[in-house]
Enzyme design. Structure first.
Site, short mmCIF file in Angstrom:
data_model
loop_
_atom_site.label_atom_id
_atom_site.label_comp_id
_atom_site.label_asym_id
_atom_site.label_seq_id
_atom_site.Cartn_x
_atom_site.Cartn_y
_atom_site.Cartn_z
CB ALA A 17 43.26 37.59 29.76
CD GLU A 18 44.45 33.53 35.08
OE1 GLU A 18 44.89 32.43 34.36
OE2 GLU A 18 44.68 33.96 35.83
CB ALA A 19 39.38 34.15 35.95
CE LYS A 30 26.08 40.57 45.68
NZ LYS A 30 25.49 42.01 45.59
CG ASP A 124 46.75 43.51 37.31
OD1 ASP A 124 47.26 44.64 36.69
OD2 ASP A 124 45.74 43.02 36.94
#
Lengths: 214, 328
Positions: A17-19, A30, A124
């Site tokens: 949602a934000e990133a 890498k 989360d």
């Protein structure tokens, strides 16, 4: 400053949602690039501050946990102008996709136990945010919703989300998985803390609200 | 199934509303009597006394508007909660009296569910992520397995309460006072932006805004900073909920749904995410009786009645206590 470093973008691995999360190459290494993209709905003044504050917060949590022995991606660079974090790329797979998730459960319990003993809650803690490899390595990723000075409630929410996530991913072995998790968790925090946390988790469930993506 | 008619009574806060709806989704009457405090916010006892005075005429007007007689109503619904105890009790008393007198079943409706269901009825959306924002409530919810699950909510005061309180304290009155004055604001000031997962917190924001006014920052600037911050937080949590549930509709309901700036932000977010924004029309945005009547119709369809003896009000009722038996 950062634009002088040679990054070669590889591929997009996650959009939240934000990133946006991409892999990049830097000096042949890498890395993961987590970019909190601007939101058009927010006024620039607010948007810039929100993204910047969260980038700083996540970088602080990652650093603090790394320094205290919790396996999380190492922080490489932060670009505060654009709210980007560059961190270690972890080779492995999401615990969700592991062939036998239960063989990692006790180790996961220990790792989460150590994190909670540092009073950090993940915020989360689902199976998508746990990376494992064949050599029994295990890392926690995505600290976008994490909290410092976590209270019992925050920690109980971590356990709740983890169990729900396990139940929705592999219903038949979820209880064995969670038992294994609690063994490791108890090893670090002791039986009393585990009982208090589980009691809190029950009361959170009674409120019936934290819903996990199926 | 034959068509049936439900009369609904709303009295959770400053509005005493009587609505009449049919099972086919027609709103036959929607009468509102709004208590306006002489100064300050809503005083629960004074509001309830005002409701008690206006209730009989509101019920009569609703019958007149609908052209129905009292006996043509099949059930009586009332707002059981959440809300202010004294206010809720007036509506419940009127509803019980009507139900017993007319010998019709009584239906207890959750106020928040009613806001959502009337929004769905008016906009025609089917399975949205809902942002319900008003003076007393702020939550993000969606129907999962026959219940409106709370995906996120305020941890302290409601978004509308934050804006209303600020307006009243600085003397410009409750909403839309602060939003109107924000149009004259020129400079934004940083205020606490508290989003925790999908939850929001506004009490620190209110204090910080009042402190800005105390330190001589022009009131329009504070109004601008406050409204922009509040609406940004709300839009962000809705975006998180949309990302998590993977639904492609957003429904905005509640008194604050009238805010143009909030609508604009949600529209921008939805455009960027590729979802559709539905907004409840103004007439059903604030508290009203029609939403209770319509939700009463839905509950009627699955026999969700309540005995008068058990119909006590629930000032702290939560939206996820209700099984949405009418949902498919």
């Amino acid at each position: 400053m950062l634009e002088q470093l040679d990054f070669v973008e590889e591929k997009l691995i996650r959009v939240g949602a934000e990133a946006e999360v991409k892999t990049v190459l830097w000096k042949g290494m890498k890395l993961v690039m987590k970019n909190r993209t601007p939101k058009r709905y927010r006024n620039d003044f607010i948007d810039t501050r929100v993204r910047r504050n969260r980038t700083i917060h996540e970088a602080k949590v990652l650093t603090y946990l790394s320094e205290n022995g919790v396996p999380v991606p190492l922080l490489f660079f932060i670009d505060l102008q654009q709210s980007i974090i560059f961190m270690q790329f972890i080779r492995g797979m999401e615990l969700r996709n592991a062939s036998n998730p239960t063989e990692h459960s006790e180790q996961l319990g220990k790792v989460v136990g150590v994190m909670h003993s540092l009073n950090v809650a993940h915020g989360d803690l689902t199976l998508s945010n746990i990376i494992v490899n064949d050599a029994k390595g295990l890392w926690l990723v995505d600290f976008g919703l994490s909290v410092f000075n976590a209270e019992l409630e925050d920690k109980a929410v971590d356990l709740h989300l983890l169990e729900r996530s396990a139940q929705s991913t592999f219903p038949s072995t979820a209880s064995v998985f969670f038992k294994g998790f609690l063994r490791g968790y108890e090893d670090v925090l002791g039986v009393q803390t585990v009982e208090r946390t589980l009691a809190k988790m029950k009361s959170i469930r009674m409120r019936g609200r934290y819903v996990v993506k199926p | 199934m034959r068509k049936y008619v439900v009369l609904g009574i709303e009295s959770t806060a400053h509005t005493f509303g009587v609505g009449i709806a049919t099972s086919e989704g027609e709103i036959l009457a929607n009468v509102l009597k709004i208590y306006k405090p002489k100064r300050g916010g809503i005083h629960p006892r004074e509001a309830s006394q005002s409701h008690a005075e206006t209730a009989p005429s509101a019920v009569m007007e609703a019958f007149e508007q609908s052209g129905l007689s009292a006996h043509e109503v099949d059930a009586v619904a009332f707002s059981q909660g959440p809300g202010m105890g004294p206010c809720l009790r007036v509506g419940a008393t009127v509803a019980r009296t009507l139900a017993l007198t007319l010998r019709k079943p009584l239906i207890a409706v959750n106020h928040g569910v009613a806001h959502i269901e009337v929004g769905k009825l008016a906009t025609g959306c089917s399975d949205p992520v809902v942002l319900y924002v008003a003076g007393g409530n702020t939550l993000i919810t969606s129907l999962v397995e026959k219940r409106y699950r709370i995906l996120g909510e305020t941890l302290d005061i409601a978004a509308g309460n934050c804006l209303d309180s600020f307006g009243i304290t600085v003397g410009i009155g409750p909403m839309p006072g602060p939003e109107r004055l924000a149009a004259q604001g020129a400079n934004l000031h940083e205020l606490p932006y508290k989003v925790k997962g999908m939850d929001v917190s506004f009490s620190g924001l209110l204090t910080a805004a009042e402190n800005l006014v105390a330190s001589a920052v022009p009131v329009p600037d504070v109004c601008l900073s406050l409204t922009e911050t509040v609406y940004s937080m709300l839009t962000e949590v809705v975006e998180r909920a949309v990302a998590m549930t993977a639904k492609n509709e957003v429904l905005l309901v509640g008194g604050l749904a009238r805010s143009n700036r909030l609508r604009q932000m949600l529209q921008t977010m939805c455009d960027d995410r590729g979802c559709t924004l539905h907004m409840v029309p103004d007439e059903y945005a604030g508290d009203n009786g029609a939403m209770i009547a319509w939700t009463g119709c839905l509950q009627y369809s699955c026999g969700m009645f309540i005995d008068v003896g058990e119909s006590h009000v629930k000032p702290r009722m939560r939206i996820d206590e209700v099984e949405a038996c009418w949902s498919s």
